[in-house]
Write an enzyme that holds these catalytic residues in place. Sequence first.
Site, PDB file in Angstrom:
ATOM      1  N   PHE A   1      -5.522   3.729   5.814  1.00 22.32           N
ATOM      2  CA  PHE A   1      -6.044   5.249   6.247  1.00 22.32           C
ATOM      3  C   PHE A   1      -7.201   5.836   4.905  1.00 22.32           C
ATOM      4  O   PHE A   1      -7.850   6.466   5.335  1.00 22.32           O
ATOM      5  CB  PHE A   1      -5.003   6.242   6.357  1.00 22.32           C
ATOM      6  CG  PHE A   1      -4.014   5.993   7.568  1.00 22.32           C
ATOM      7  CD1 PHE A   1      -4.275   6.096   8.773  1.00 22.32           C
ATOM      8  CD2 PHE A   1      -2.871   5.479   6.960  1.00 22.32           C
ATOM      9  CE1 PHE A   1      -3.547   5.824   9.695  1.00 22.32           C
ATOM     10  CE2 PHE A   1      -1.915   5.004   8.118  1.00 22.32           C
ATOM     11  CZ  PHE A   1      -2.095   5.384   9.192  1.00 22.32           C
TER      12      PHE A   1
ATOM     13  N   ASP B   1       7.854   8.547   3.040  1.00 24.39           N
ATOM     14  CA  ASP B   1       7.258   7.305   2.411  1.00 24.39           C
ATOM     15  C   ASP B   1       7.525   7.045   1.049  1.00 24.39           C
ATOM     16  O   ASP B   1       6.441   6.570   0.277  1.00 24.39           O
ATOM     17  CB  ASP B   1       5.771   7.149   2.885  1.00 24.39           C
ATOM     18  CG  ASP B   1       5.455   5.636   2.786  1.00 24.39           C
ATOM     19  OD1 ASP B   1       6.231   4.620   3.061  1.00 24.39           O
ATOM     20  OD2 ASP B   1       4.208   5.226   2.684  1.00 24.39           O
TER      21      ASP B   1
ATOM     22  N   LEU C   1      -9.571   1.248  -6.929  1.00 26.15           N
ATOM     23  CA  LEU C   1      -8.212   1.052  -7.318  1.00 26.15           C
ATOM     24  C   LEU C   1      -7.171   0.618  -6.217  1.00 26.15           C
ATOM     25  O   LEU C   1      -6.420  -0.080  -6.688  1.00 26.15           O
ATOM     26  CB  LEU C   1      -7.785   2.575  -7.958  1.00 26.15           C
ATOM     27  CG  LEU C   1      -8.471   2.830  -9.236  1.00 26.15           C
ATOM     28  CD1 LEU C   1      -8.025   4.230  -9.516  1.00 26.15           C
ATOM     29  CD2 LEU C   1      -8.190   2.014 -10.248  1.00 26.15           C
TER      30      LEU C   1
END
Length: 318
Positions: free
Chosen positions: A39, A164, A34
């Site tokens: 990371f 974020d 997906l």
Amino acid sequence: MNALGLSLIMKMGCFCSREIVYINNVRYIIKEKLGEGGFSTIDLVENVATKKCFAVKRIICHGVDDQKIALQEIEYCKKLKHPNIIELIDSTFKGSADIVVNATSEVFMVLPFYRRGTLFDYLDNRSINKDYLSVSEIVRMFIDICSAVKYMHDFKPEALAHRDLKTANICLTDGLSPILMDLGSVAPAKVQVCGSQDAQKLQDLAAERCSMPYRAPELFNVKSFCVIDERTDIWSLGCLLYAMCYFKSPFDAVYERGDSVALAVISGKINFPEDTPYSQETRDLILFMLNENSTARPFIDDVIEKVDEYIRVLDNKV
């Protein structure tokens, strides 16, 4: 088994059958990839027993520091219970947990699968024909996002910041409700910076974990003696609302040109596209959050109050 042998078996598995992953004795078939970040990777998987689909986030850890960060994300996922924050269904840790310099391990997180994808995908598809969202749709989603952020900022015993917030980190349910995800950047909201070493450390962490077109000005050039707090998220919320209106962050174009996002952000100058269906009140709401002075920037309660005021103004115009 050495890494080469494991790699060979994985490649052979691609020819013979779909890859199987076991998470706490539950067997999942990997159906497709997906997404992939710096990371981690996210795969669409199917529970072999129930045939139900999930998303599995796989984090590769190169050493003990990476392990701590990944396991911290799991802990935050377990602690944060809110209808607009992603639910952790299961998780496991595989590999060496020893403090070995070159040790490699993996963390697996089983998450709900949202077939509509992310807010980024939704906006990107609509941008092709400049199919602007209605103000009511924007407000409905944005107030839910603010609710999730408020929950984090009010968290006890210590306020948390996401650090974020961006369209790519918000999934959409079938009913287009926003779900805040990717808690890998979550951290205590208030950071006391005492000296240049602290400042550089936080600046490097922000460069690694906070997406540039949504990053607050104070994280580009961290002062040697200052306090960074949850209002970094408020700046990101302003960029997010801008993107919901105009399909991209106010600094995406700068980033795509390869120009200095840091200079553009610190300048505080926000350009709004012309010939769009949004009023001056909408632009004012965005600018309310995009205050380059972090100490003058509003808190989340101020933002929610301002959104309520914005809704009342719009209702009076109808």
